[in-house]
Design a protein around this motif. Structure first.
Motif, PDB file in Angstrom:
ATOM      1  N   ASP A  19       6.889  37.289  66.998  1.00  0.00           N
ATOM      2  CA  ASP A  19       8.227  36.873  67.418  1.00  0.00           C
ATOM      3  C   ASP A  19       8.492  37.141  68.901  1.00  0.00           C
ATOM      4  O   ASP A  19       9.603  36.967  69.379  1.00  0.00           O
ATOM      5  CB  ASP A  19       9.304  37.528  66.551  1.00  0.00           C
ATOM      6  CG  ASP A  19       9.416  39.032  66.747  1.00  0.00           C
ATOM      7  OD1 ASP A  19       8.735  39.604  67.624  1.00  0.00           O
ATOM      8  OD2 ASP A  19      10.204  39.654  65.995  1.00  0.00           O
ATOM      9  N   SER A  80       0.114  26.430  66.893  1.00  0.00           N
ATOM     10  CA  SER A  80       1.176  27.272  67.441  1.00  0.00           C
ATOM     11  C   SER A  80       1.315  28.499  66.546  1.00  0.00           C
ATOM     12  O   SER A  80       0.784  28.538  65.431  1.00  0.00           O
ATOM     13  CB  SER A  80       2.496  26.502  67.452  1.00  0.00           C
ATOM     14  OG  SER A  80       2.925  26.268  66.106  1.00  0.00           O
ATOM     15  N   GLU A  82       3.902  29.318  64.905  1.00  0.00           N
ATOM     16  CA  GLU A  82       4.567  28.851  63.688  1.00  0.00           C
ATOM     17  C   GLU A  82       3.541  28.256  62.722  1.00  0.00           C
ATOM     18  O   GLU A  82       3.556  28.551  61.523  1.00  0.00           O
ATOM     19  CB  GLU A  82       5.636  27.815  64.036  1.00  0.00           C
ATOM     20  CG  GLU A  82       6.438  27.366  62.842  1.00  0.00           C
ATOM     21  CD  GLU A  82       7.540  26.384  63.216  1.00  0.00           C
ATOM     22  OE1 GLU A  82       7.886  25.556  62.359  1.00  0.00           O
ATOM     23  OE2 GLU A  82       8.047  26.445  64.351  1.00  0.00           O
ATOM     24  N   ASP A  83       2.621  27.433  63.247  1.00  0.00           N
ATOM     25  CA  ASP A  83       1.566  26.845  62.411  1.00  0.00           C
ATOM     26  C   ASP A  83       0.687  27.930  61.791  1.00  0.00           C
ATOM     27  O   ASP A  83       0.336  27.870  60.613  1.00  0.00           O
ATOM     28  CB  ASP A  83       0.667  25.908  63.233  1.00  0.00           C
ATOM     29  CG  ASP A  83       1.385  24.679  63.750  1.00  0.00           C
ATOM     30  OD1 ASP A  83       2.420  24.284  63.170  1.00  0.00           O
ATOM     31  OD2 ASP A  83       0.901  24.110  64.754  1.00  0.00           O
ATOM     32  N   ASP A  86       2.561  29.934  59.107  1.00  0.00           N
ATOM     33  CA  ASP A  86       2.738  29.096  57.925  1.00  0.00           C
ATOM     34  C   ASP A  86       1.424  28.990  57.149  1.00  0.00           C
ATOM     35  O   ASP A  86       1.397  29.132  55.923  1.00  0.00           O
ATOM     36  CB  ASP A  86       3.254  27.705  58.316  1.00  0.00           C
ATOM     37  CG  ASP A  86       3.477  26.829  57.100  1.00  0.00           C
ATOM     38  OD1 ASP A  86       4.257  27.227  56.217  1.00  0.00           O
ATOM     39  OD2 ASP A  86       2.848  25.746  57.026  1.00  0.00           O
TER      40      ASP A  86
END
Length: 168
Positions: A19, A80, A82-83, A86
């Motif tokens: 983060d 990324s 995020e990728d 996930d």
């Protein structure tokens, strides 16, 4: 293996979380840590399953896996953050912390990995990270154990280091 001076310095090296905040290993000084450079599109990616199994088996007993995505080996971690997060959660149910994508070799290597690379593997070799999923175990007494990528996370040698060094 490790010495207290090096380990204290190692525990004080800042790195970036997924983060964007900064932390060190100092807060985890009493834990057994398995630090590993990970990638989502590698032949060794199924090791995530074994890493997560270790996390679930020993996590409540003073152990944690720490994953550091790295795209330096044939572009096998191109996504990324995020990728990556996930993929880790949806494909392997990862609950251990995954940090910001880093470089592990070269001039721009993350400071934490520059320090970790000083630890020898079981054959006494130190230096460059050979590939994705190179593993370092940092024990509460400051010893660093190094295992090469082909050594699976559930290998008896890794499990023995974890079990012998769990607190209490």
């Amino acid at each position: 293996m490790g010495d207290t001076t090096t380990t204290t310095a190692l525990r004080d090296i800042p790195f970036t979380t997924a983060d964007g905040s900064t932390r060190t290993l100092a807060a985890d000084a009493d834990k057994v840590l398995l630090i590993v450079n990970v990638a989502s599109k590698c032949g060794l990616t199924p090791q995530y399953e074994q890493l997560e199994h270790l996390q679930r088996t020993y996590g409540e007993r003073g152990f944690s896996v720490l994953g550091f995505p790295c795209n330096q080996f044939m572009g096998q971690e191109p996504g990324s953050m995020e990728d990556i997060l996930d993929f880790c959660s949806s494909t392997y149910g990862v609950t251990f912390p995954v940090f910001e994508k880093i470089k592990v070799n070269g001039r721009d290597a993350a400071p934490l990995y520059k320090a970790l690379k000083e630890a020898p593997d079981p054959e006494g070799m130190r230096g460059r990270i050979h590939w994705n999923f190179e593993k370092f175990i940092l024990t509460p007494d400051g010893t660093v154990h190094r295992f090469r990528p082909q050594t699976k996370p559930d290998d008896p040698a890794i499990v023995a280091v974890i079990e012998q060094n769990l607190p209490g």
